[in-house]
Design a protein around this motif. Structure first.
Motif, PDB file in Angstrom:
ATOM      1  N   GLN A  61       0.832  -1.195   0.000  1.00 18.75           N
ATOM      2  CA  GLN A  61       0.000   0.000   0.000  1.00 18.75           C
ATOM      3  C   GLN A  61       0.870   1.249   0.000  1.00 18.75           C
ATOM      4  O   GLN A  61       1.698   1.460   0.887  1.00 18.75           O
ATOM      5  CB  GLN A  61      -0.900   0.018   1.237  1.00 18.75           C
ATOM      6  N   LYS A  62       0.711   2.079  -1.010  1.00 13.96           N
ATOM      7  CA  LYS A  62       1.402   3.358  -1.112  1.00 13.96           C
ATOM      8  C   LYS A  62       0.354   4.423  -1.374  1.00 13.96           C
ATOM      9  O   LYS A  62      -0.076   4.621  -2.513  1.00 13.96           O
ATOM     10  CB  LYS A  62       2.433   3.337  -2.248  1.00 13.96           C
ATOM     11  N   GLY A  63      -0.096   5.101  -0.292  1.00 12.41           N
ATOM     12  CA  GLY A  63      -1.192   6.045  -0.451  1.00 12.41           C
ATOM     13  C   GLY A  63      -2.454   5.308  -0.859  1.00 12.41           C
ATOM     14  O   GLY A  63      -2.855   4.336  -0.216  1.00 12.41           O
ATOM     15  N   ASP A  64      -3.098   5.743  -1.920  1.00 12.69           N
ATOM     16  CA  ASP A  64      -4.308   5.088  -2.419  1.00 12.69           C
ATOM     17  C   ASP A  64      -4.000   3.948  -3.386  1.00 12.69           C
ATOM     18  O   ASP A  64      -4.918   3.281  -3.871  1.00 12.69           O
ATOM     19  CB  ASP A  64      -5.212   6.109  -3.126  1.00 12.69           C
ATOM     20  N   GLU A  65      -2.738   3.738  -3.674  1.00 11.60           N
ATOM     21  CA  GLU A  65      -2.331   2.729  -4.657  1.00 11.60           C
ATOM     22  C   GLU A  65      -1.873   1.456  -3.961  1.00 11.60           C
ATOM     23  O   GLU A  65      -1.181   1.501  -2.940  1.00 11.60           O
ATOM     24  CB  GLU A  65      -1.197   3.283  -5.516  1.00 11.60           C
ATOM     25  N   VAL A  66      -2.262   0.305  -4.506  1.00  9.12           N
ATOM     26  CA  VAL A  66      -1.744  -0.986  -4.049  1.00  9.12           C
ATOM     27  C   VAL A  66      -0.830  -1.512  -5.146  1.00  9.12           C
ATOM     28  O   VAL A  66      -1.288  -1.848  -6.244  1.00  9.12           O
ATOM     29  CB  VAL A  66      -2.878  -1.989  -3.758  1.00  9.12           C
ATOM     30  N   ARG A  67       0.441  -1.558  -4.854  1.00 13.36           N
ATOM     31  CA  ARG A  67       1.428  -1.880  -5.889  1.00 13.36           C
ATOM     32  C   ARG A  67       1.588  -3.388  -6.082  1.00 13.36           C
ATOM     33  O   ARG A  67       1.440  -4.166  -5.148  1.00 13.36           O
ATOM     34  CB  ARG A  67       2.769  -1.233  -5.538  1.00 13.36           C
ATOM     35  N   HIS A  68       1.915  -3.749  -7.300  1.00 18.23           N
ATOM     36  CA  HIS A  68       2.014  -5.156  -7.679  1.00 18.23           C
ATOM     37  C   HIS A  68       3.434  -5.654  -7.414  1.00 18.23           C
ATOM     38  O   HIS A  68       4.237  -5.820  -8.321  1.00 18.23           O
ATOM     39  CB  HIS A  68       1.649  -5.305  -9.166  1.00 18.23           C
ATOM     40  N   TYR A  69       3.716  -5.920  -6.124  1.00 22.16           N
ATOM     41  CA  TYR A  69       5.030  -6.441  -5.761  1.00 22.16           C
ATOM     42  C   TYR A  69       5.077  -7.968  -5.773  1.00 22.16           C
ATOM     43  O   TYR A  69       6.156  -8.542  -5.819  1.00 22.16           O
ATOM     44  CB  TYR A  69       5.432  -5.961  -4.365  1.00 22.16           C
TER      45      TYR A  69
ATOM     46  N   GLY B 233     -15.057 -15.421  -4.014  1.00 20.10           N
ATOM     47  CA  GLY B 233     -15.574 -14.166  -4.543  1.00 20.10           C
ATOM     48  C   GLY B 233     -15.255 -14.001  -6.013  1.00 20.10           C
ATOM     49  O   GLY B 233     -15.414 -14.917  -6.813  1.00 20.10           O
ATOM     50  N   ALA B 234     -14.782 -12.812  -6.359  1.00 15.65           N
ATOM     51  CA  ALA B 234     -14.479 -12.508  -7.759  1.00 15.65           C
ATOM     52  C   ALA B 234     -13.282 -13.296  -8.276  1.00 15.65           C
ATOM     53  O   ALA B 234     -13.028 -13.305  -9.482  1.00 15.65           O
ATOM     54  CB  ALA B 234     -14.213 -11.009  -7.916  1.00 15.65           C
ATOM     55  N   ALA B 235     -12.551 -13.952  -7.377  1.00  9.33           N
ATOM     56  CA  ALA B 235     -11.321 -14.644  -7.774  1.00  9.33           C
ATOM     57  C   ALA B 235     -11.494 -16.145  -7.949  1.00  9.33           C
ATOM     58  O   ALA B 235     -10.507 -16.846  -8.181  1.00  9.33           O
ATOM     59  CB  ALA B 235     -10.227 -14.379  -6.736  1.00  9.33           C
ATOM     60  N   VAL B 236     -12.721 -16.662  -7.829  1.00  9.12           N
ATOM     61  CA  VAL B 236     -12.939 -18.090  -8.034  1.00  9.12           C
ATOM     62  C   VAL B 236     -12.457 -18.477  -9.433  1.00  9.12           C
ATOM     63  O   VAL B 236     -12.744 -17.798 -10.418  1.00  9.12           O
ATOM     64  CB  VAL B 236     -14.430 -18.444  -7.868  1.00  9.12           C
ATOM     65  N   GLY B 237     -11.706 -19.569  -9.511  1.00 13.64           N
ATOM     66  CA  GLY B 237     -11.183 -20.029 -10.797  1.00 13.64           C
ATOM     67  C   GLY B 237      -9.798 -19.509 -11.110  1.00 13.64           C
ATOM     68  O   GLY B 237      -9.194 -19.936 -12.087  1.00 13.64           O
ATOM     69  N   LYS B 238      -9.291 -18.589 -10.278  1.00 15.81           N
ATOM     70  CA  LYS B 238      -7.937 -18.074 -10.474  1.00 15.81           C
ATOM     71  C   LYS B 238      -6.979 -18.755  -9.504  1.00 15.81           C
ATOM     72  O   LYS B 238      -7.378 -19.276  -8.469  1.00 15.81           O
ATOM     73  CB  LYS B 238      -7.894 -16.563 -10.247  1.00 15.81           C
ATOM     74  N   PHE B 239      -5.697 -18.715  -9.853  1.00 14.40           N
ATOM     75  CA  PHE B 239      -4.676 -19.206  -8.939  1.00 14.40           C
ATOM     76  C   PHE B 239      -3.854 -18.066  -8.351  1.00 14.40           C
ATOM     77  O   PHE B 239      -3.770 -17.905  -7.140  1.00 14.40           O
ATOM     78  CB  PHE B 239      -3.770 -20.229  -9.636  1.00 14.40           C
ATOM     79  N   PHE B 240      -3.230 -17.257  -9.196  1.00 17.94           N
ATOM     80  CA  PHE B 240      -2.428 -16.144  -8.692  1.00 17.94           C
ATOM     81  C   PHE B 240      -3.266 -14.870  -8.651  1.00 17.94           C
ATOM     82  O   PHE B 240      -3.960 -14.529  -9.614  1.00 17.94           O
ATOM     83  CB  PHE B 240      -1.214 -15.907  -9.587  1.00 17.94           C
ATOM     84  N   LEU B 241      -3.165 -14.152  -7.537  1.00 15.41           N
ATOM     85  CA  LEU B 241      -3.775 -12.844  -7.400  1.00 15.41           C
ATOM     86  C   LEU B 241      -2.700 -11.809  -7.114  1.00 15.41           C
ATOM     87  O   LEU B 241      -1.700 -12.099  -6.456  1.00 15.41           O
ATOM     88  CB  LEU B 241      -4.787 -12.822  -6.247  1.00 15.41           C
ATOM     89  N   THR B 242      -2.921 -10.596  -7.589  1.00 19.70           N
ATOM     90  CA  THR B 242      -2.080  -9.476  -7.186  1.00 19.70           C
ATOM     91  C   THR B 242      -2.565  -8.983  -5.830  1.00 19.70           C
ATOM     92  O   THR B 242      -3.697  -9.265  -5.417  1.00 19.70           O
ATOM     93  CB  THR B 242      -2.160  -8.338  -8.204  1.00 19.70           C
ATOM     94  N   PRO B 243      -1.758  -8.205  -5.104  1.00 15.47           N
ATOM     95  CA  PRO B 243      -2.230  -7.641  -3.832  1.00 15.47           C
ATOM     96  C   PRO B 243      -3.509  -6.827  -3.987  1.00 15.47           C
ATOM     97  O   PRO B 243      -4.379  -6.870  -3.117  1.00 15.47           O
ATOM     98  CB  PRO B 243      -1.049  -6.777  -3.378  1.00 15.47           C
ATOM     99  N   ALA B 244      -3.647  -6.095  -5.088  1.00 13.80           N
ATOM    100  CA  ALA B 244      -4.867  -5.303  -5.300  1.00 13.80           C
ATOM    101  C   ALA B 244      -6.086  -6.201  -5.463  1.00 13.80           C
ATOM    102  O   ALA B 244      -7.202  -5.833  -5.068  1.00 13.80           O
ATOM    103  CB  ALA B 244      -4.700  -4.405  -6.515  1.00 13.80           C
TER     104      ALA B 244
END
Length: 330
Positions: A89-97, A119-130
């Motif tokens: 988290q950097k301010g209002d941004e969630v960076r893709h580290y 939730g919205a991620a059903v069926g996915k394996f990798f998620l970004t922090p955002a």
């Protein structure tokens, strides 16, 4: 719980990502490995493999409360995921580290490991922090004590929940390790040409695999550990959680330190030797002697050891040497 059958996580056809991975594996490891800067242009990956077999219903003690091992592990993993998100988290941004995978084995069936995102991620394996925000099961309110200007103050905080306490069926650990091998291979293929910090795989279990012999399990672990970026090999860490009284084995230096404990020896053979940048923090957090080798496994460990283990395996501590690799980009 929604259907969470595994799907291929890469948009690339199998032949394309396998060819890209072959190119990655042909690139020599650089002279000073495990030193890549973790930036939006060059993220790393974390994969959490969670034993959800029936034996995880056994009681343990965590933070003064008696609860199931599954519930304690869920609390610790949820807190780790939250800290990973906050670190970006950097301010209002969630960076893709990082890219993050959450894999369960047992729980839903005896045979196959599955992605646990909801939730919205059903069926996915990798998620970004955002993307983590859209993958929560719910948000719990918890009461905690904080020290504010020298005074103990009780406050209510909201805590996102990604992992439920589940404990069913047997222990298809080989399925989880082999799924991690496939996912890591595809992830590395997408990073072709980038100097990325190698993915870290953390396997949390309380028992022995029921879908493989020891040799079959080791073969899968060896293939996973052989994957690498130009910054070094994938790190596979294994922790056996237990509430039994007895000697815990924490980050041993050699197999002889394990005595005749065959399960501890199996975990030792499954696990990676930890890179030098981790050594000082391992010794400090676990009260171990300074030495030149530590293998990333813990056997017969309690929940406090699991918390420390997660702090070693993920960049959630600002004073941890691994966080020096995190970019200070503006």
């Amino acid at each position: 719980m929604p259907d969470q059958a595994p799907v291929r996580s890469s948009a690339l056809p199998v032949s394309d990502w396998q060819q890209a991975l072959d190119t990655v594996l042909q690139t020599p490891v650089k002279a000073r490995p495990y030193s890549a800067q973790i930036m939006r242009q060059s993220p790393t990956a974390f994969l959490f493999l969670i034993d959800q077999s029936g034996s995880m219903d056994e009681r343990t003690t965590y933070r003064g409360r008696v609860l199931s091992k599954a519930a304690a592990v869920a609390q610790i993993v949820n807190q780790t995921l939250l800290e990973l998100a906050l670190r970006c988290q950097k301010g209002d941004e969630v960076r893709h580290y990082y890219d993050i995978a959450l894999i369960g084995y047992g729980g839903l069936n005896d045979e196959q490991a599955v992605s646990l995102w909801s939730g919205a991620a059903v069926g996915k394996f990798f998620l970004t922090p955002a993307e983590l925000a859209g993958a929560t099961l719910r948000v719990d309110e918890v009461t905690v004590e904080r020290n504010i200007r020298g005074r103990a103050v009780t406050v209510t905080e909201k805590r996102p929940v990604w992992l439920n306490a589940v404990h069913n069926y047997r222990t298809p650990m080989k399925s989880a390790i082999c799924l991690a091998e496939s996912l890591v291979g595809q992830w590395l293929a997408t990073q072709q040409g980038n100097d990325v910090y190698p993915p870290t795989v953390i396997n949390i279990t309380d028992g022995v695999a029921t879908d493989a012999t020891a040799d079959e399990l080791l073969a899968c672990c060896d293939r996973l550990k052989a994957l690498r970026s130009m910054d070094g090999n994938v790190l596979l860490m294994n922790i056996h959680v237990s509430d039994e009284r007895g000697n815990s084995i924490l980050f041993p230096a050699r197999a002889d330190d394990l005595g005749t404990d065959q399960y501890a020896r199996l975990l030792y053979d499954m696990s990676s030797e930890m890179p030098t940048p981790y050594h000082a923090d391992i010794a400090s957090l676990f009260g171990l002697d300074q030495r030149t080798s530590y293998v990333g496994m813990c056997s017969n460990a309690d929940m406090d050891a699991l918390v420390k283990f997660m702090n070693i395996g993920t960049p959630t501590q600002h004073n941890h040497s691994f966080t020096a690799n995190l970019s200070s980009e503006p």
